[in-house]
Design a protein around this motif. Structure first.
Motif, PDB file in Angstrom:
ATOM      1  N   GLN A 383       0.804  -1.218   0.000  1.00  0.00           N
ATOM      2  CA  GLN A 383       0.000   0.000   0.000  1.00  0.00           C
ATOM      3  C   GLN A 383       0.834   1.264   0.000  1.00  0.00           C
ATOM      4  N   GLY A 384       2.161   1.086  -0.021  1.00  0.00           N
ATOM      5  CA  GLY A 384       3.046   2.240  -0.107  1.00  0.00           C
ATOM      6  C   GLY A 384       3.115   3.068   1.152  1.00  0.00           C
ATOM      7  N   LEU A 385       2.842   2.463   2.321  1.00  0.00           N
ATOM      8  CA  LEU A 385       2.935   3.195   3.580  1.00  0.00           C
ATOM      9  C   LEU A 385       4.367   3.675   3.766  1.00  0.00           C
ATOM     10  N   ALA A 386       4.570   4.971   3.751  1.00  0.00           N
ATOM     11  CA  ALA A 386       5.921   5.525   3.747  1.00  0.00           C
ATOM     12  C   ALA A 386       6.440   5.830   5.145  1.00  0.00           C
ATOM     13  N   GLU A 387       5.579   6.354   6.008  1.00  0.00           N
ATOM     14  CA  GLU A 387       6.066   6.777   7.320  1.00  0.00           C
ATOM     15  C   GLU A 387       6.401   5.565   8.186  1.00  0.00           C
ATOM     16  N   THR A 388       7.468   5.734   8.965  1.00  0.00           N
ATOM     17  CA  THR A 388       7.825   4.675   9.903  1.00  0.00           C
ATOM     18  C   THR A 388       6.892   4.765  11.099  1.00  0.00           C
ATOM     19  N   GLY A 389       6.766   3.689  11.798  1.00  0.00           N
ATOM     20  CA  GLY A 389       5.883   3.668  12.954  1.00  0.00           C
ATOM     21  C   GLY A 389       5.793   2.273  13.493  1.00  0.00           C
ATOM     22  N   GLY A 390       4.885   2.072  14.431  1.00  0.00           N
ATOM     23  CA  GLY A 390       4.778   0.752  15.011  1.00  0.00           C
ATOM     24  C   GLY A 390       3.515   0.597  15.828  1.00  0.00           C
ATOM     25  N   ALA A 391       3.474  -0.517  16.558  1.00  0.00           N
ATOM     26  CA  ALA A 391       2.304  -0.838  17.375  1.00  0.00           C
ATOM     27  C   ALA A 391       2.767  -1.509  18.651  1.00  0.00           C
ATOM     28  N   LEU A 392       2.082  -1.197  19.742  1.00  0.00           N
ATOM     29  CA  LEU A 392       2.377  -1.793  21.038  1.00  0.00           C
ATOM     30  C   LEU A 392       1.291  -2.815  21.355  1.00  0.00           C
ATOM     31  N   VAL A 393       1.702  -4.071  21.540  1.00  0.00           N
ATOM     32  CA  VAL A 393       0.758  -5.159  21.809  1.00  0.00           C
ATOM     33  C   VAL A 393       0.649  -5.360  23.318  1.00  0.00           C
ATOM     34  N   PRO A 394      -0.543  -5.339  23.888  1.00  0.00           N
ATOM     35  CA  PRO A 394      -0.679  -5.544  25.338  1.00  0.00           C
ATOM     36  C   PRO A 394      -0.345  -6.970  25.738  1.00  0.00           C
ATOM     37  N   VAL A 395       0.244  -7.115  26.913  1.00  0.00           N
ATOM     38  CA  VAL A 395       0.579  -8.442  27.429  1.00  0.00           C
ATOM     39  C   VAL A 395      -0.635  -8.998  28.170  1.00  0.00           C
ATOM     40  N   ARG A 396      -0.542 -10.272  28.584  1.00  0.00           N
ATOM     41  CA  ARG A 396      -1.668 -10.913  29.262  1.00  0.00           C
ATOM     42  C   ARG A 396      -1.176 -11.695  30.480  1.00  0.00           C
ATOM     43  N   LEU A 397      -1.674 -11.337  31.652  1.00  0.00           N
ATOM     44  CA  LEU A 397      -1.338 -12.035  32.885  1.00  0.00           C
ATOM     45  C   LEU A 397      -2.408 -13.072  33.178  1.00  0.00           C
TER      46      LEU A 397
END
Length: 407
Positions: A383-397
């Motif tokens: 899709q040509g996503l140019a900007e860098t970035g990310g995602a934070l995945v929640p942990v599970r207790l």
């Protein structure tokens, strides 16, 4: 896009020899006499002559029958599938691509025929059209000293399997690379991107990949770098959720066992542990496991639980080890779990469910990490996503009996 370009690649030039056309395998000959010249596999070159020899050869090749001295049967083409199914090439192409207005019966007939005949689309033509090989490199940075042992880890085994399965569902194949990969090991591979799981501080692979203009997908240590993207878990939450749970159960001397590692995750776990203890006015008790693996980690656990006047009353094991072995180590040192010692492990090992008592675990959710990472990767590549970035995945207790005071 034409149907031919989708499945069989560009058409050959007029007059060129075409492998498999009209029963021939790329040799030259007269269609009327059935005479052709071919290369054999045993005694060199030979000539076979006879009316109808070409047709007989075609039938033998299509039926898969072996002929002495002949090379393997040519690749099954879209036209072969169409002829076998009694459908047009356009109809078969639409059925295989999931396009067109076809009845379910016709679509299933085309797909079943293609599967039975072993038909595969022309991958080279697709690569040329898309400019991609649809190959994703995958490397675990943390275990560079033992590069092929990461699948022995329940966490990395789950992460690797989930990455491969999620990528395949999107039309990409995963290429496993050794930890600590050198440029010579991947530079000649047509990789569209590389996933670098848990890179260590001195690992050059991220720098080398970015210099080669290959997109990198890793943890938050690459945040802000051009061409790099990240998916990570919240290390502060890993520590905070577990120690808050211990504290609510009355623990006041929790001890942490963490790897002696330079990955971002483990450095943040150590920092979060120190900050939590300071905020609660409790002593900072921690032991580092010198190496990965059950042996070194259990040794670190035994050091943490060693006899003394101020024995810990809770244990958080972040260094990956078998929960039953951790439980056994606690008992060898005279602890009743959970009476004397609350226990929790950062682990994806399902044996934690089957111990007595069942062991509380904190999951880093490798399946969710893989899904988020591949979704971001596809957005960048397709899709040509140019900007860098990310995602934070929640942990599970997952709280179980090993960390809950009786009564």
């Amino acid at each position: 896009m034409t149907e031919a370009s989708e499945h069989d690649g560009a058409a050959p030039e007029r007059g060129a020899a075409v492998p498999g056309r009209d029963g021939h395998d790329g040799g030259t000959g007269d269609a009327g006499t059935g005479t052709r010249t071919r290369s054999g596999t045993g005694s060199g070159f030979g000539t076979e002559t006879g009316t109808g020899a070409g047709d007989a050869g075609a039938r033998a090749e299509r039926s898969g029958a072996a002929r002495p001295g002949r090379a393997a049967a040519p690749r099954v083409r879209l036209v072969d599938v169409a002829r076998e199914a009694g459908l047009s090439k356009t109809t078969v192409s639409a059925a295989l691509n999931g396009t067109g207005r076809l009845s379910p019966e016709v679509r299933e007939k085309a797909r079943d025929t293609a599967r039975r005949m072993g038909y595969r689309p022309n991958a080279t033509a697709r690569q040329l059209r898309a400019g991609r090989a649809r190959l994703i490199g995958y490397v675990v940075g943390e275990l560079a000293d033992t590069p092929w042992t990461f699948l022995e880890s329940p966490y990395f085994a789950r992460l690797t399997g989930a990455t491969a399965a999620t990528a395949l569902a999107r039309g990409y194949a995963v290429v496993l690379l050794p930890a600590g990969s050198l440029q010579s090991e991947w530079a000649a591979l047509p990789l569209d991107a590389v996933v670098v799981a848990d890179p260590v501080a001195d690992d050059r692979i991220v720098e080398d990949l970015l210099a080669a203009r290959i997109p990198v997908f890793s943890d938050r240590s690459v945040e802000g770098r051009p061409g790099a993207h990240w998916v990570d878990v919240d290390a502060t939450a890993v520590v905070g959720q577990t120690l808050d749970h211990f504290h609510a159960q009355g623990a006041r001397r929790p001890v942490l066992v963490v790897p002696d590692s330079t990955t971002r995750f483990h450095r943040e776990v150590d920092a979060a542990h120190r900050a939590w203890c300071a905020a609660h006015g409790l002593p900072v008790l921690s032991v580092r496991a010198a190496e990965p693996g059950n042996g070194p980690v259990i040794q670190a656990v035994e050091t943490a639980l060693g006899a003394g006047p101020d024995r810990p009353d809770a244990l958080l094991v972040v260094a990956e080890a078998s929960p039953p072995l951790v439980l056994d180590a606690a008992r060898r040192h005279g602890y009743d779990v959970p009476g004397d010692l609350l226990l929790a492990c950062v682990s994806e090992d399902e044996t934690a469910l089957h111990t007595e008592p069942p062991v509380t675990t904190l999951s880093l959710r490798p399946d969710a990490v893989a899904e988020a990472g591949i979704a971001h990767l596809v957005a960048v590549l397709e899709q040509g996503l140019a900007e860098t970035g990310g995602a934070l995945v929640p942990v599970r207790l997952d709280v179980r009996a090993s960390s809950v005071r009786r009564g």
